[in-house]
Design a protein around this motif. Sequence first.
Motif, short mmCIF file in Angstrom:
data_model
loop_
_atom_site.label_atom_id
_atom_site.label_comp_id
_atom_site.label_asym_id
_atom_site.label_seq_id
_atom_site.Cartn_x
_atom_site.Cartn_y
_atom_site.Cartn_z
N LEU A 20 6.53 8.80 -7.30
CA LEU A 20 7.51 7.97 -7.75
C LEU A 20 7.64 7.67 -9.50
N HIS A 21 6.33 7.48 -9.86
CA HIS A 21 6.11 7.18 -11.34
C HIS A 21 6.58 8.19 -12.01
N ASP A 22 6.17 9.39 -11.50
CA ASP A 22 6.65 10.63 -12.36
C ASP A 22 8.08 10.88 -12.34
N LEU A 23 8.74 10.57 -11.39
CA LEU A 23 10.25 10.65 -11.50
C LEU A 23 10.69 9.85 -12.24
N ASN A 24 10.46 8.55 -12.33
CA ASN A 24 10.69 7.35 -13.00
C ASN A 24 9.89 6.36 -13.55
N TYR A 25 9.53 6.24 -14.71
CA TYR A 25 8.46 5.34 -14.97
C TYR A 25 8.82 3.76 -14.72
N LEU A 26 10.02 3.57 -14.38
CA LEU A 26 10.50 2.03 -14.16
C LEU A 26 10.36 1.73 -12.67
N ALA A 27 9.78 2.83 -11.69
CA ALA A 27 9.50 2.60 -10.21
C ALA A 27 8.31 1.59 -10.40
N THR A 28 7.38 1.58 -11.30
CA THR A 28 6.16 0.61 -11.27
C THR A 28 6.92 -0.62 -11.35
N TYR A 29 7.77 -1.08 -12.53
CA TYR A 29 8.30 -2.36 -12.69
C TYR A 29 9.32 -2.92 -11.46
N ILE A 45 0.88 -1.24 -0.02
CA ILE A 45 -0.09 -0.09 0.22
C ILE A 45 0.92 1.19 0.11
N ILE A 46 1.87 1.10 1.04
CA ILE A 46 2.93 2.52 0.88
C ILE A 46 3.47 2.78 -0.44
N LEU A 47 4.24 1.68 -0.98
CA LEU A 47 4.81 1.48 -2.19
C LEU A 47 3.82 2.27 -3.42
N GLY A 48 2.55 1.65 -3.36
CA GLY A 48 1.69 1.92 -4.39
C GLY A 48 1.20 3.73 -4.28
N MET A 49 1.10 3.84 -3.13
CA MET A 49 0.84 5.38 -2.80
C MET A 49 2.01 6.06 -3.17
N LEU A 50 3.08 5.76 -2.78
CA LEU A 50 4.24 6.54 -3.17
C LEU A 50 4.44 6.90 -4.94
N ASN A 51 4.14 5.40 -5.50
CA ASN A 51 4.43 5.31 -6.63
C ASN A 51 3.33 5.96 -7.40
N TRP A 52 2.02 6.14 -7.08
CA TRP A 52 1.01 6.70 -7.83
C TRP A 52 1.11 8.33 -7.51
N GLY A 53 1.48 8.53 -6.39
CA GLY A 53 1.76 10.17 -6.24
C GLY A 53 2.86 10.86 -6.65
N ILE A 102 8.44 -2.12 -8.08
CA ILE A 102 7.63 -2.28 -7.22
C ILE A 102 7.00 -3.71 -7.59
N LYS A 103 6.77 -4.04 -8.98
CA LYS A 103 6.10 -5.33 -9.35
C LYS A 103 6.87 -6.48 -9.14
N GLY A 104 8.20 -6.22 -9.03
CA GLY A 104 9.38 -7.10 -8.67
C GLY A 104 9.28 -7.48 -7.03
N PHE A 105 9.40 -6.09 -6.46
CA PHE A 105 9.58 -6.06 -4.88
C PHE A 105 8.82 -6.79 -4.00
N ILE A 106 7.50 -6.64 -4.50
CA ILE A 106 6.22 -7.51 -3.51
C ILE A 106 6.34 -8.80 -3.69
N PRO A 107 6.44 -9.41 -4.79
CA PRO A 107 6.51 -10.92 -5.12
C PRO A 107 7.71 -11.47 -4.53
N GLY A 108 8.96 -10.80 -4.53
CA GLY A 108 10.32 -10.96 -3.90
C GLY A 108 10.06 -11.13 -2.46
N MET A 109 9.16 -10.24 -1.68
CA MET A 109 8.89 -10.45 -0.37
C MET A 109 8.00 -11.69 -0.04
N VAL A 110 7.07 -11.85 -0.79
CA VAL A 110 6.46 -13.09 -0.79
C VAL A 110 7.12 -14.45 -0.75
N SER A 111 8.42 -14.34 -1.67
CA SER A 111 9.02 -15.51 -1.91
C SER A 111 9.80 -15.71 -0.26
N HIS A 112 10.06 -14.56 0.20
CA HIS A 112 11.11 -14.59 1.65
C HIS A 112 9.88 -15.47 2.50
#
Length: 168
Positions: free
Chosen positions: A94-103, A84-92, A105-115
């Motif tokens: 991060l995404h404007d700073l660099n579009y790659l932030a979305t990608y 939720i925190i990363l999603g909100m930061l990205n929406w508000g 985060i798309k990796g970071f969360i599943p990475g946490m689940v793998s842990h």
Amino acid sequence: MNYVTHSLGGVAAGLVIVSAGNITDPVQQSTIMTGAILGSLFPDIDHRQSWIGHKLPIAADILAGLFKHRGAIHTPVFVLIVSIILGMLNWGWLHDLNYLATYFIKGFIPGMVSHLILDTLNVQGIMWLWPISTKRVHVLSIRTNSMMEAVVCIVLAACLYGQYTAIF
Ligand SMILES: [Zn+2]
């Protein structure tokens, strides 16, 4: 589990996202993989002696002081909070700073689940149902840095090599 096993779990999670999302751009692919590997190491921030704890000592000091190792930070609820925190930061922002932030985060969360999944193979287990229950769940009883963990690590690396050559 140690950081080598966890980062392999992160690679696995990243490969799943890259193939499921049909991501073909190499820059987007490597951003997802970087996010997934860092995400797979992140939950051990509640342990000062972990790999991530050494990289971010101040954060590890604070979090290890507040939470037990493999406590609240090793739970699906924590993954949800970070999402939720990363999603909100990205929406508000991060995404404007660099579009790659979305990608990332798309990796970071599943990475946490793998842990969480890998730590469920560990004798200590994790609290999958926290805060409803504080019962620790584990499906195998592998000890960190044991011979069995080395076996898991090698099997995982071999599977990943097969997957990697199939995708890339
Ligand atoms: Zn852990």
